[in-house]
Design an enzyme around this catalytic site. Structure first.
Site, PDB file in Angstrom:
ATOM      1  N   LEU A 150      82.019 -38.442  10.580  1.00 33.18           N
ATOM      2  CA  LEU A 150      82.096 -36.990  10.401  1.00 33.18           C
ATOM      3  C   LEU A 150      81.757 -36.578   8.975  1.00 33.18           C
ATOM      4  CD1 LEU A 150      85.353 -36.257  12.468  1.00 33.18           C
ATOM      5  CD2 LEU A 150      82.975 -36.444  13.252  1.00 33.18           C
ATOM      6  N   GLY A 167      79.388 -30.842   8.183  1.00 37.82           N
ATOM      7  CA  GLY A 167      78.871 -30.137   9.359  1.00 37.82           C
ATOM      8  C   GLY A 167      79.906 -30.160  10.489  1.00 37.82           C
ATOM      9  N   HIS A 168      80.571 -31.311  10.669  1.00 37.74           N
ATOM     10  CA  HIS A 168      81.596 -31.388  11.720  1.00 37.74           C
ATOM     11  C   HIS A 168      82.811 -30.535  11.354  1.00 37.74           C
ATOM     12  CE1 HIS A 168      79.375 -35.266  12.419  1.00 37.74           C
ATOM     13  NE2 HIS A 168      79.448 -34.803  13.650  1.00 37.74           N
TER      14      HIS A 168
END
Ligand code: PAF
Length: 283
Positions: free
Chosen positions: A36, A39-40
C-alpha cells in the site's frame, strides 16, 4: 473521524473476520493487493467521505488468477505489517488478509462470473492482459461475498477495471455501491502504483511521458489529433495503446459522450497505465 477506535483488526482467517463482522451493521470495503501507498490511503479517505458512519474494511490479497505473467505475480511486493500500519493511520477498522485456500476453496478455476462487454470488447487491457478481467471479476465478486459490504471503493487509475466492476455489479445485481476515487500522483505527475518501485531513475524520467501525453491530448479538439499528439509524446516508449474512447463502454468515442484518454506502455521492466478525462469542448 467516524465513531470507531483508531486501531485496526487484522484478520487472516474468515472465522476471525466473521467474528469482527458480527458487531457491524454495514461496512465499506477497499479491495487491494497490498504494497500500500498514498494512493491506497486516498481510497480509504474516499471511503470515509462517502460513508463516514461505516467502518472501513481493507482486503489485502495478491490474486493469482488476474496475473497474465507468472513473473509479475512472483515479484509482487508483500508488505503486510507496513500495510496494516498504513490502514490503521488512514482510519480503517479491519484488514482482511485471507489465504488463497479461503478465497478459492473450490480451486482457482471455479467461480468466474460472466464478463460484461467492457471486459472483453475494447481491445485495451483485455487485449494486452488476456484473462486479467476474468481474474479481477472472480476475486472481486468473491471478496464481496466474504466481506459483505454495502459500498466499495476503486481507484480511477485502473479505469477499465472500474468500468468492468461497475458493469459486473449492475449485471449481477450484487447490491454494492461502487465509489470511484481519483488517481493520486507523485509531485512530478507520475501516477502512483505499487509497481513504481521497480522503475530505475532513468525509467522514471521516461515514465513521465504518460502524464505529459494525457495533458497534451486534453488540448486537442478531435480524437485523431489527440491520439497523434499522444503518439508523438510517447515515441521511444514501448506503447501498447494510447487512445481516446467513450469513458464508460471504452468503445469508439462519439460527439456528446464523455471521453477518456487511456495509455499503457512498458517502461524498463514495468508496465505503466494512466488515463484522464477528455473533453473536446474544453480544448
Ligand atoms: O486494483 C487492484 O488492486 C486489484 O485488481 C483488485 C481490485 C484488488 C482485485 O485483486
Amino acid at each position: 473521524m467516524a465513531g470507531y477506535a483508531p486501531v485496526v483488526e487484522v484478520c487472516s482467517t474468515m472465522s476471525a473476520y466473521d467474528r469482527w463482522r458480527l458487531g457491524v451493521e454495514r461496512c465499506v470495503v477497499v479491495p487491494t493487493m497490498g504494497a500500500l501507498h498514498r494512493g491506497h490511503a486516498s481510497l480509504m479517505e474516499a471511503a470515509r467521505r462517502a460513508r463516514p458512519e461505516w467502518p472501513i474494511v481493507v482486503t489485502v490479497f495478491v490474486n493469482p488468477t488476474q496475473f497474465s505473467e507468472a513473473a509479475d505475480f512472483e515479484r509482487y511486493p508483500k508488505t503486510l505489517d507496513a500495510d496494516a500500519a498504513l490502514c490503521r493511520d488512514a482510519g480503517a477498522a479491519c484488514v482482511l488478509a485471507p489465504s488463497a485456500a479461503e478465497v478459492y476453496p473450490r480451486g482457482p478455476l471455479a467461480g468466474v462470473p460472466p464478463l460484461p462487454a467492457v471486459a472483453t470488447r475494447p481491445g485495451l487491457e483485455d487485449r494486452f492482459r488476456p484473462g486479467h478481467f476474468a481474474g479481477v471479476c472472480q476475486v472481486v465478486r468473491r471478496l464481496f461475498e466474504m466481506t459483505r459490504p454495502h459500498a466499495a471503493i476503486f481507484g480511477e487509475k485502473d479505469w477499465q477495471q472500474l468500468q468492468v466492476i461497475r458493469a459486473m455489479v449492475r449485471e449481477l445485481d450484487l447490491g454494492v455501491e461502487i465509489v470511484a476515487s481519483p488517481t493520486v500522483r507523485e509531485a512530478d505527475g507520475l501516477a502512483m502504483s505499487s509497481r513504481n518501485r521497480f522503475l530505475t531513475a532513468e525509467d522514471r524520467t521516461h515514465g513521465l511521458a504518460l502524464s505529459r501525453a494525457l495533458r497534451e491530448a486534453s488540448q486537442e479538439r478531435t480524437v485523431a489529433r489527440a491520439e497523434e499528439r499522444m503518439a508523438v509524446v510517447l515515441s521511444g516508449l514501448d506503447v501498447e495503446y494510447a487512445v481516446i474512447r467513450d469513458a464508460e463502454s471504452l468503445e469508439a468515442w462519439r460527439e456528446g459522450r464523455p471521453g477518456r484518454a487511456l495509455i499503457a506502455a512498458r517502461v524498463g521492466s514495468v508496465r505503466l497505465i494512466d488515463n484522464a478525462a477528455w473533453h473536446p469542448r474544453d480544448a
